[in-house]
Scaffold this motif. Sequence first.
Motif, mmCIF file in Angstrom:
data_model
loop_
_atom_site.group_PDB
_atom_site.id
_atom_site.type_symbol
_atom_site.label_atom_id
_atom_site.label_comp_id
_atom_site.label_asym_id
_atom_site.label_seq_id
_atom_site.Cartn_x
_atom_site.Cartn_y
_atom_site.Cartn_z
ATOM 1 N N GLY A 1 -52.072 39.451 25.983
ATOM 2 C CA GLY A 1 -51.918 41.018 25.559
ATOM 3 C C GLY A 1 -52.814 41.342 24.640
ATOM 4 O O GLY A 1 -53.244 42.454 24.748
ATOM 5 N N GLN A 2 -53.331 40.221 23.913
ATOM 6 C CA GLN A 2 -54.300 40.800 22.685
ATOM 7 C C GLN A 2 -55.809 40.569 23.535
ATOM 8 O O GLN A 2 -56.765 40.850 22.528
ATOM 9 N N LEU A 3 -55.994 40.207 24.631
ATOM 10 C CA LEU A 3 -57.167 39.932 25.041
ATOM 11 C C LEU A 3 -57.612 40.927 26.265
ATOM 12 O O LEU A 3 -58.697 41.575 26.311
ATOM 13 N N SER A 4 -56.614 41.050 27.177
ATOM 14 C CA SER A 4 -57.044 42.053 28.344
ATOM 15 C C SER A 4 -56.018 43.134 28.373
ATOM 16 O O SER A 4 -54.777 43.013 27.734
ATOM 17 N N PRO A 5 -56.097 44.089 29.195
ATOM 18 C CA PRO A 5 -55.127 45.108 29.323
ATOM 19 C C PRO A 5 -53.779 44.576 29.643
ATOM 20 O O PRO A 5 -53.545 43.744 30.574
ATOM 21 N N GLY A 6 -52.773 45.053 28.990
ATOM 22 C CA GLY A 6 -51.335 44.509 29.184
ATOM 23 C C GLY A 6 -50.782 44.202 27.832
ATOM 24 O O GLY A 6 -51.171 44.527 26.872
ATOM 25 N N GLY A 7 -49.657 43.143 27.861
ATOM 26 C CA GLY A 7 -49.262 42.864 26.683
ATOM 27 C C GLY A 7 -47.344 42.699 26.977
ATOM 28 O O GLY A 7 -47.045 42.688 28.193
ATOM 29 N N GLY A 8 -46.745 42.655 25.669
ATOM 30 C CA GLY A 8 -45.391 42.161 26.074
ATOM 31 C C GLY A 8 -44.606 43.100 26.553
ATOM 32 O O GLY A 8 -43.637 42.810 27.549
ATOM 33 N N PHE A 9 -44.749 44.559 26.624
ATOM 34 C CA PHE A 9 -44.091 45.759 27.447
ATOM 35 C C PHE A 9 -44.416 45.438 29.012
ATOM 36 O O PHE A 9 -43.349 45.239 29.467
ATOM 37 N N GLN A 10 -45.783 45.505 29.085
ATOM 38 C CA GLN A 10 -45.873 45.517 30.681
ATOM 39 C C GLN A 10 -45.414 44.206 31.273
ATOM 40 O O GLN A 10 -44.686 44.243 32.449
ATOM 41 N N GLY A 11 -45.963 43.231 30.690
ATOM 42 C CA GLY A 11 -45.493 41.712 31.219
ATOM 43 C C GLY A 11 -44.277 41.542 31.223
ATOM 44 O O GLY A 11 -43.685 40.902 32.255
ATOM 45 N N GLY A 12 -43.522 41.654 30.153
ATOM 46 C CA GLY A 12 -42.120 41.780 30.214
ATOM 47 C C GLY A 12 -41.222 42.382 31.406
ATOM 48 O O GLY A 12 -40.416 41.775 32.106
ATOM 49 N N VAL A 13 -41.968 43.517 31.761
ATOM 50 C CA VAL A 13 -41.124 44.103 32.960
ATOM 51 C C VAL A 13 -41.488 43.504 34.375
ATOM 52 O O VAL A 13 -40.692 43.494 35.243
ATOM 53 N N VAL A 14 -42.897 42.980 34.408
ATOM 54 C CA VAL A 14 -43.466 42.346 35.555
ATOM 55 C C VAL A 14 -42.496 41.127 35.755
ATOM 56 O O VAL A 14 -42.097 40.730 36.906
ATOM 57 N N ALA A 15 -42.417 40.352 34.731
ATOM 58 C CA ALA A 15 -41.499 39.183 34.779
ATOM 59 C C ALA A 15 -40.243 39.212 35.355
ATOM 60 O O ALA A 15 -39.415 38.507 35.979
ATOM 61 N N ALA A 16 -39.723 40.362 34.667
ATOM 62 C CA ALA A 16 -38.086 40.684 34.848
ATOM 63 C C ALA A 16 -37.780 40.993 36.524
ATOM 64 O O ALA A 16 -37.124 40.554 36.919
ATOM 65 N N THR A 17 -38.895 42.052 36.793
ATOM 66 C CA THR A 17 -38.588 42.479 38.226
ATOM 67 C C THR A 17 -38.949 41.282 39.193
ATOM 68 O O THR A 17 -38.417 41.329 40.517
ATOM 69 N N ALA A 18 -39.804 40.104 38.550
ATOM 70 C CA ALA A 18 -40.061 39.147 39.713
ATOM 71 C C ALA A 18 -38.802 38.299 40.010
ATOM 72 O O ALA A 18 -38.390 38.084 41.488
#
Lengths: 115, 246
Positions: B127-144
């Motif tokens: 999250g602190q390096l490339s576009p993204g972060g906790g909010f976006q990644g959390g949704v991706v992981a949960a929908t996976a």
Amino acid sequence: MHVLPYLVAAYVFLTGCYGLATSRNLIHAVGCLAVCQCATYILLLAVGYRDGGTAPVFSDIKPGSRPVVDPVVQALTLTDIVVGATVTALLLALVLQIARLHGTIDPDELKELRG
Amino acid sequence: MSRRLRLWVLAVGGAGVAALLVAACLDLPAFGGRRHPYGDRAVRASLSRHIANTIAAVNFDQRAYDTLGETGILFAAVLGCVVLLRQTRDEHRDRPEPAEVARPVRRYALLVLPVALVTGVYVIAHGQLSPGGGFQGGVVAATALHLLYLGADYGALERVRPLGAYTAVDALGVSGYLVTGLAGVLAGTAFLANTLLPYGTFNTLSSGGTVPVLNAAVGMEVASAVVVLLAGFLDQAVEIEEDKGS
């Protein structure tokens, strides 16, 4: 037309308001509220845009080598999306309860309070 | 109020708001202009704290207190959904029948599932390096996880989804955020001020002080919140049936 993106945001917002006021279905109304909220995304991103700018992420560009778009409004948009999504979920849950208790999701038929 | 009258009121009010909005738009700084004082300052502050992704810096450093409120809204909304969607007394639970899944759907859903899960965790971690972060990644992981519902059936999804555990992780995420803030107070700085941990080397996973920690806490919270939220709605659709004759 340097004002067009802002006008698009205003137009989307008013479209959502029209839908909210004329809606005869609560699920449709929740959708219209989401449309209103999308107008704020457009407005925020339009405010932060900069000609020739790139994403404000410095993992692959050297700091200062290129102009970047405004990161503050992008962060605000991110906040907006998260809050919007969860509030939409909460509203849909409320619609579900209304449908179960009253057997209708037409707001015009929800005149009297029950229970 | 009749429908006709209501439409008239809407037309008058809408025209007024539209006129005000257009007037406001004409007064805004020109689109694409070069002057962004807040943006420039945010970029400078983010670089001084060795955070490559300025948006993460704004969310978890400069506006970290605001993000605390946002995670609070998220938590409260999920809590509200759980309360609203619970099983009431005149309902009972039916075990859903295992459904036939077309073989290509099953194959590709199960193939993509681990990839999507790893992508979600990657997006949270970076999250602190490339576009993204906790909010976006959390949704991706949960929908996976919910690809299991598409590829197998609801029973399989329920086995990997102990709801109690996810609710607990949701709460842990929020308290992790608070504890990180309070740790700053105990260390003698301000609440949620990013002066607790060393800033590290620019553009590495450990850079940015407390930003990766807050990011991970939010990622945890969002992932489990989305799982709990979707579970509430899916339970209503698949399992909970109204009792006949009630």
